[in-house]
Every structure is written in structure tokens, then in C-alpha cells.
Design an enzyme around this catalytic site. Structure first.
Site, PDB file in Angstrom:
ATOM      1  N   HIS A  17       0.861  -1.191   0.000  1.00  0.00           N
ATOM      2  CA  HIS A  17       0.000   0.000   0.000  1.00  0.00           C
ATOM      3  C   HIS A  17       0.895   1.239   0.000  1.00  0.00           C
ATOM      4  CE1 HIS A  17       0.681   0.648   4.304  1.00  0.00           C
ATOM      5  NE2 HIS A  17       0.315  -0.603   4.554  1.00  0.00           N
ATOM      6  N   CYS A 142      -2.718  -6.500  21.121  1.00  0.00           N
ATOM      7  CA  CYS A 142      -1.449  -5.947  20.639  1.00  0.00           C
ATOM      8  C   CYS A 142      -1.573  -4.427  20.501  1.00  0.00           C
ATOM      9  CB  CYS A 142      -1.087  -6.560  19.280  1.00  0.00           C
ATOM     10  SG  CYS A 142       0.164  -5.593  18.413  1.00  0.00           S
ATOM     11  N   HIS A 145      -1.446  -3.488  16.605  1.00  0.00           N
ATOM     12  CA  HIS A 145      -2.404  -4.026  15.640  1.00  0.00           C
ATOM     13  C   HIS A 145      -3.802  -4.254  16.202  1.00  0.00           C
ATOM     14  CE1 HIS A 145       1.523  -5.104  13.802  1.00  0.00           C
ATOM     15  NE2 HIS A 145       0.892  -4.662  12.733  1.00  0.00           N
TER      16      HIS A 145
HETATM   17  N1  MSP Z   1       9.232  -6.959   7.679  1.00  0.00           N
HETATM   18  C1  MSP Z   1       9.345  -5.903   8.598  1.00  0.00           C
HETATM   19  C2  MSP Z   1      10.608  -5.095   8.342  1.00  0.00           C
HETATM   20  C3  MSP Z   1      11.877  -5.868   8.374  1.00  0.00           C
HETATM   21  S1  MSP Z   1      13.223  -4.858   7.958  1.00  0.00           S
HETATM   22  C4  MSP Z   1      14.572  -5.729   8.387  1.00  0.00           C
HETATM   23  C5  MSP Z   1       8.147  -4.981   8.474  1.00  0.00           C
HETATM   24  N2  MSP Z   1       7.463  -5.044   7.330  1.00  0.00           N
HETATM   25  S2  MSP Z   1       6.200  -4.144   6.971  1.00  0.00           S
HETATM   26  O1  MSP Z   1       5.676  -4.686   5.735  1.00  0.00           O
HETATM   27  O2  MSP Z   1       5.290  -4.078   8.050  1.00  0.00           O
HETATM   28  O3  MSP Z   1       6.761  -2.741   6.630  1.00  0.00           O
HETATM   29  C6  MSP Z   1       6.892  -1.744   7.609  1.00  0.00           C
HETATM   30  C7  MSP Z   1       7.454  -0.510   6.939  1.00  0.00           C
HETATM   31  O4  MSP Z   1       6.613  -0.127   5.843  1.00  0.00           O
HETATM   32  C8  MSP Z   1       7.493   0.728   7.822  1.00  0.00           C
HETATM   33  O5  MSP Z   1       8.617   0.764   8.674  1.00  0.00           O
HETATM   34  C9  MSP Z   1       7.525   1.798   6.765  1.00  0.00           C
HETATM   35  O6  MSP Z   1       8.786   1.838   6.155  1.00  0.00           O
HETATM   36  C10 MSP Z   1       6.511   1.289   5.763  1.00  0.00           C
HETATM   37  N3  MSP Z   1       5.133   1.662   6.127  1.00  0.00           N
HETATM   38  C11 MSP Z   1       4.077   0.815   6.236  1.00  0.00           C
HETATM   39  N4  MSP Z   1       2.957   1.541   6.533  1.00  0.00           N
HETATM   40  C12 MSP Z   1       3.283   2.844   6.627  1.00  0.00           C
HETATM   41  C13 MSP Z   1       2.550   4.014   6.882  1.00  0.00           C
HETATM   42  N5  MSP Z   1       1.254   4.028   7.065  1.00  0.00           N
HETATM   43  N6  MSP Z   1       3.246   5.178   6.906  1.00  0.00           N
HETATM   44  C14 MSP Z   1       4.594   5.236   6.708  1.00  0.00           C
HETATM   45  N7  MSP Z   1       5.297   4.146   6.452  1.00  0.00           N
HETATM   46  C15 MSP Z   1       4.690   2.926   6.407  1.00  0.00           C
HETATM   47  O7  MSP Z   1       7.918  -4.214   9.382  1.00  0.00           O
END
Ligand code: MSP
Length: 506
Positions: A17, A142, A145
Site C-alpha cells: 500500500h 497488541c 495491531h
Molecule cells: N518486515 C518488517 C521489516 C523488516 S526490515 C529488516 C516490516 N514489514 S512491513 O511490511 O510491516 O513494513 C513496515 C514498513 O513499511 C514501515 O517501517 C515503513 O517503512 C513502511 N510503512 C508501512 N505503513 C506505513 C505508513 N502508514 N506510513 C509510513 N510508512 C509505512 O515491518
């Protein structure tokens, strides 16, 4: 100089997304900018495929595990392409080469004595892949979440994180810019100061993951597996070449605040324990919010970036995400907001400037551009832009950098009005003045294109082509008088054609 920038590797239990696109675009802007400055640059993104709930999600989807992760990894790869990210590699944690390096990394820590066996009993969120204490839960759920956590009790291998409190505090003391922005540095540092508990780094009850090298009945904790990607990928991204010596010391990690603790506390400790250099910098950005809440799959308030790219094009999305919030802070996004900036800033400020400039060159000079002198004021402004944007991007201030370029766009718009080439064109005696006015505009727009190239790469090329200029994006080319003589310049088609306003339902 070399520069290595990473995004988090995204979980494949959901599809991409705009939140994911945000970090990928930000990293891409930094990578493109460094390349313009002639730095040897490496940009890594990818997917985290060993989540503990992957087997369940795959089963629900009725797919074989590998097939499921392949499919969702492909969706992330597609997102990367659609937002025009120039990543040098796309890492996947199910890659055997990564898995072997995870084992090597963990074995090093084990051999150095910082991994021991113990029993873990506690609460676990399968979405964060993180343990929680009773006190950290919100209404028993959590805190990130809002879903139920699971009780887990098993024999695990533990990493002696508690032993790294002092070394980490020393590191933070010596390197006050290791975590940016500074309020995130303070947050991470006070977390370390409060004291660190040892953490479980393996799971006994699962099969989907990397086997612990000295005890294959256990798999490596998914976060440890995932963090190591930043280091492992450099070893195999280019066949026959180990890029670690060149790029590892220059690594900059981008991430959002949700995963600050893993990156700013646990990761440096693991690296210290393995005898590997700690990251040069970590930049923690804010959340994109939709209707005041963090956009996420679990809340269900997500926007698919590809939908927006299809309506507005990729550059307007990249532009909007940098402009909507100061990079580092949270920002509320909306389709109306994107539409408004598309029309006002991209369409009017920039698009019209190019249309007017090329139309006047076509009309008054039959499409020919001839170099002339350039006003000292404009020349000084270009110097200011060249240095100002670079300085801001060195500080990860993407929003500030783009604003500096926009000041030049506004200056050029004022310049057109002040010089009024259409008035000069009425008097033959003022032909030299007209030549100069047209050259200043074209030269200024060429500089705008070079300065914008990291942010909106397609637009930059379209501006240069419309002015019949070579696609030369060298950063030092942001100086006055670099536009070349050219012929055949015609009125440019709109850079940002009209798009229907979003309907209320959008
Ligand atoms: N798999 C782990 C990260 C491992 S890195 C060694 C993870 N994945 S995730 O799919 O949840 O991605 C999280 C990351 O996605 C956030 O840290 C950010 O970079 C990005 N974002 C996801 N949703 C977001 C927002 N709503 N706003 C800003 N960034 C967002 O965590």
C-alpha cells in the site's frame, strides 16, 4: 564516495500500500540524487518472507507456501517498478544465499558467546513478530495491531542483549547523528538507558524459516533473519562480487517509527556481537495517516499506490508524498490533497511555466534557443539551489530539498511576469532583451529539471526534451548558462494534463 540506502523489507503476508511505497520512494530519491552527484550508489529493497503467520495465511489462500510468497513478493516487486524505484537489487529472505549468510552471522555470535539456551514464556503478536509484556498490551490486545496475542512457551536460544547496554550508549554518545531526526535518537537512547532484556532469537515450534546452524530443530527468529538482509544482500547482489567492503560502511537505513526498536537498538547490538560495523545512519520517518489513523492493512484504511499512479502518473504521487508532510513527521494524506497539488503546483507552477516558455521560443524565435548572458541574480539563485538541495538531502530532509527547488520555480514565474517577453516582442529594438529573457527562462527550467530529477525523474527528462537539451543530470550542471543552443523547440504538450476531480466517494 559511496552511498548505500535501504528500505525495510516488507512482509509478504499482505500486499503493498502507499505506506510501503512511501519509504521506497524516499530511498529512491536519495539514491538518484547521490548518483547525480557522481557517488557510487547502491539502493536495496525487498521482501521479508519468513513471518510466523505466513504458513497460516498461505493455507487460508489455499496455496503452497513458496507459491504464496512468490506471488506476494511479485506484488511488491511490481510496486517498486510502478513507483519508478531505481533499486539495484531486490532481496528476498527465502533466497538460499541469504539463508546461508543468516546462519553464518548467527554462528559468529554463538561462537563469540552471546547466544545461550533458555526457556521463553510470554505473549507474542504474530503481526509485529514481537513479544509483549502484559503491561504493554492495550485492552489485552497488541498495542500496534489491536489483535489478540498468543501465549508462547518453549525452549529458545537467546541473544545477550542486556550486555550491550553500555556499548550501545557509548555508540550513541560518540555518534549523535546515528539516528535521525534527533527526537528519534532521544527515543532510542532512552529506551537503551532504561535497560535491555535478553531476547529470544529462535523458535522451536516452527518450520518456516532459516534453521539454527548448530541446532536445526529450531529456526531463526524472523526479525533476526530479516535484519541481516541489509548485510547479506551485498554479498550476492552482483554475481562474482562481494559489495560489502565497499558499501557496508556507508549504509543508511530508512524505516518508519513502528520498527525503531529493532533497527536502532537490536540491530546495532547484533552487529557489535558479530563483529560487524554498525550502520552509519538510521532515518526514522513518520506515518502516513488516512482519516487520522496510520494506514495499514489491519485497520483496513489503505490506498493502493498503483491506483493513484494510474490516474495521476507516478511523478505526481512521488511529489505529493514528499510535500504532504515534512519527511520525519506524520502526515495525513488524501486524494483531494493530491488532486489539489497536482493542479496548483504541478500544473500551474511548473507545467504552465514550461508551456509558456516553449510556446514563446516557438513563436518569437521559430523554435531556436541561443545562449546569452544571464542575470547575476538568477545565477546566484542557481548556486543557492545546487548547494541548498544537496545539503538538505544529506540530512534526509526531502521535503526541505523539494521546497528549495520550488522557490526557483516561483522565482522563474515571477521573472516571466516582470520581464514580460510578450511586450518585448512588440518592439524590434528590444530583440536582444527578448533573446535574453527567453534564454534565462529556458536555462532556469533546465536547472529546475536537473534539481528535480531525483524527485520526479520522468518529468525532469520531459522538461529537458521539450527544451531540446541533452539528458545530462550531473548535479554540478546546476549553474547558470549551461543550456545549449538548440533548434526545433515547439510548444510543449502539458506536463500535467487535466484530470477529473475525485468524486466524493473517492
Ligand atoms: N518486515 C518488517 C521489516 C523488516 S526490515 C529488516 C516490516 N514489514 S512491513 O511490511 O510491516 O513494513 C513496515 C514498513 O513499511 C514501515 O517501517 C515503513 O517503512 C513502511 N510503512 C508501512 N505503513 C506505513 C505508513 N502508514 N506510513 C509510513 N510508512 C509505512 O515491518
Amino acid at each position: 564516495m559511496s552511498f548505500y540506502v535501504t528500505t525495510p523489507i516488507y512482509y509478504v503476508n499482505s500486499t503493498p500500500h502507499i505506506g510501503h511505497a512511501y519509504t521506497t520512494i524516499a530511498a529512491d530519491i536519495l539514491a538518484r540524487h547521490r548518483r547525480q552527484r557522481g557517488e557510487e550508489t547502491f539502493f536495496l529493497t525487498g521482501t521479508d518472507e519468513h513471518g510466523s503467520n505466513i504458513p497460516r495465511v498461505a493455507e487460508e489462500a489455499g496455496l503452497d507456501l513458496q507459491e504464496f510468497v512468490d506471488r506476494n513478493a511479485a506484488a511488491f516487486r511490481e510496486m517498486t517498478v510502478r513507483v519508478n524505484a531505481s533499486n539495484d537489487f531486490f532481496v528476498r529472505t527465502t533466497d538460499d544465499r541469504h539463508k546461508a549468510l543468516v546462519q553464518e552471522f548467527l554462528q559468529r555470535i554463538f561462537d563469540r558467546g552471546d547466544i545461550f539456551e533458555s526457556v521463553y514464556a510470554g505473549l507474542y503478536c504474530t503481526r509485529c513478530e514481537s513479544f509483549y509484556t502484559e503491561a504493554e498490551l492495550v485492552d489485552g490486545l497488541c498495542p500496534q495491531h489491536g489483535i489478540p496475542v498468543e501465549f508462547v512457551e518453549e525452549k529458545n536460544y537467546f541473544f545477550r542483549l542486556s550486555a550491550y547496554r553500555e556499548p550501545l550508549l557509548r555508540l550513541y554518545e560518540e555518534r549523535p547523528d546515528i539516528v535521525l531526526p534527533s527526537f528519534r535518537y532521544n527515543e532510542a537512547r532512552s529506551f537503551i538507558e532504561r535497560g535491555l532484556d535478553d531476547i529470544s532469537v529462535s523458535r522451536a515450534s516452527q518450520r518456516w524459516g532459516v534453521p539454527v546452524p548448530w541446532d536445526p530443530t529450531q529456526i531463526v527468529y524472523v526479525w533476526v533473519d530479516a535484519l541481516i538482509n541489509y548485510w547479506s544482500a551485498l554479498a550476492f547482489a552482483r554475481p562474482g562480487e562481494d559489495l560489502r567492503p565497499r558499501f557496508w560502511p556507508e549504509v543508511r537505513h530508512l524505516l518508519a517509527k513502528d520498527i525503531l526498536k529493532f533497527h536502532c537498538v537490536i540491530w546495532p547490538a547484533l552487529l557489535l556481537a558479530a563483529g560487524v560495523e554498525v550502520p552509519k545512519q538510521l532515518f526514522v520517518h513518520g506515518y502516513l495517516l488516512l482519516d487520522e489513523r496510520k494506514m495499514s492493512k489491519s485497520v483496513g484504511n489503505v490506498i493502493d499506490p498503483i491506483d493513484l499512479v494510474e490516474v495521476y502518473g507516478v511523478d505526481p504521487l512521488r511529489f505529493y508524498l514528499v510535500r504532504v508532510a515534512t519527511f520525519g513527521q506524520d502526515g495525513s494524506i488524501s486524494i483531494d490533497g493530491l488532486h489539489e497539488r497536482y493542479e496548483r503546483e504541478l500544473g500551474n507552477d511548473l507545467g504552465n511555466l514550461l508551456s509558456r516558455t516553449t510556446a514563446m521560443i516557438a513563436r518569437y524565435r521559430e523554435g531556436s534557443l541561443r545562449p546569452t548572458e544571464v542575470s547575476g541574480e538568477l545565477a546566484a539563485e542557481l548556486d543557492r539551489i545546487r548547494e541548498g538541495v544537496a545539503a538538505r538531502l544529506d540530512d534526509f530532509d526531502l521535503t526541505g530539498g523539494l521546497e528549495v527547488v520550488w522557490e526557483l520555480v516561483r522565482t522563474l514565474n515571477r521573472h516571466v511576469e516582470q520581464v514580460a517577453p510578450w511586450e518585448l516582442a512588440k518592439e524590434d529594438a528590444r530583440a536582444d532583451e527578448l533573446d535574453r529573457a527567453l534564454y534565462e527562462l529556458a536555462d532556469g527550467l533546465r536547472a529546475v529539471a536537473v534539481a528535480l530529477a531525483g524527485f520526479v525523474p520522468d518529468t525532469a527528462e520531459r522538461i529537458l526534451s521539450a527544451l531540446a537539451q541533452p539528458i545530462d543530470l550531473e548535479w554540478d550542471g546546476i549553474v547558470a548558462g549551461r543550456a545549449l543552443a538548440a533548434d526545433g523547440i515547439g510548444p510543449a504538450p502539458p506536463l500535467f494534463p487535466r484530470v477529473d476531480a475525485p468524486t466524493a466517494a473517492a
